[in-house]
Design a protein around this motif. Sequence first.
Motif, PDB file in Angstrom:
ATOM      1  N   PRO A 185       0.751  -1.126   0.335  1.00 18.16           N
ATOM      2  CA  PRO A 185       0.090  -0.166  -0.099  1.00 18.16           C
ATOM      3  C   PRO A 185       1.267   1.553   0.274  1.00 18.16           C
ATOM      4  O   PRO A 185       2.284   1.220   0.161  1.00 18.16           O
ATOM      5  N   GLY A 237      -2.285  -5.116   4.781  1.00 17.82           N
ATOM      6  CA  GLY A 237      -1.625  -4.522   3.621  1.00 17.82           C
ATOM      7  C   GLY A 237      -0.547  -5.277   2.985  1.00 17.82           C
ATOM      8  O   GLY A 237      -0.313  -5.694   1.841  1.00 17.82           O
ATOM      9  N   SER A 254      -1.851  -8.467   2.155  1.00 18.27           N
ATOM     10  CA  SER A 254      -2.437  -9.012   1.006  1.00 18.27           C
ATOM     11  C   SER A 254      -1.411  -8.486  -0.642  1.00 18.27           C
ATOM     12  O   SER A 254      -1.802  -8.839  -1.475  1.00 18.27           O
TER      13      SER A 254
END
Length: 133
Positions: free
Chosen positions: A75, A113, A116
């Motif tokens: 991110p 984040g 992911s």
Amino acid sequence: MAGVGILCVAMLCRAKWWGAPRRLRLHDVAGAVTTAKAQQGVTSSMDDTAREVGSAAGIALMGSIAGNHYRSALPDYVAQLPTEAAESVRHSAAAGLQVADQLGAPGAVLANGVKSAFTPVDRRPTPPDATRG
């Protein structure tokens, strides 16, 4: 699923364009040895060495690709972390999770984040079946 297709195409290309030249090289090396038993041993060891070098190169390549994907999928707010923490997060997922743990409650967003970015599989829950009542 697209990744599996790419892997299959890569393996097919490797088998098609790597196999014939490899057999010729092994034949040339084994031809330099005089006895049949020694030729068999030389050919076997050369084949094993070629396979191991190829495997190591493939692992290194896949690791580089995976690492690059991880860093690019992180991110944007990672850049807002202190420099040392941001570098740790970019270095590895394990370090990223450790930084998130040290941040306490706000670190949960960072942990999500990092997870992911590390696992590109879509982990959203599937919607319930509309046909079932």
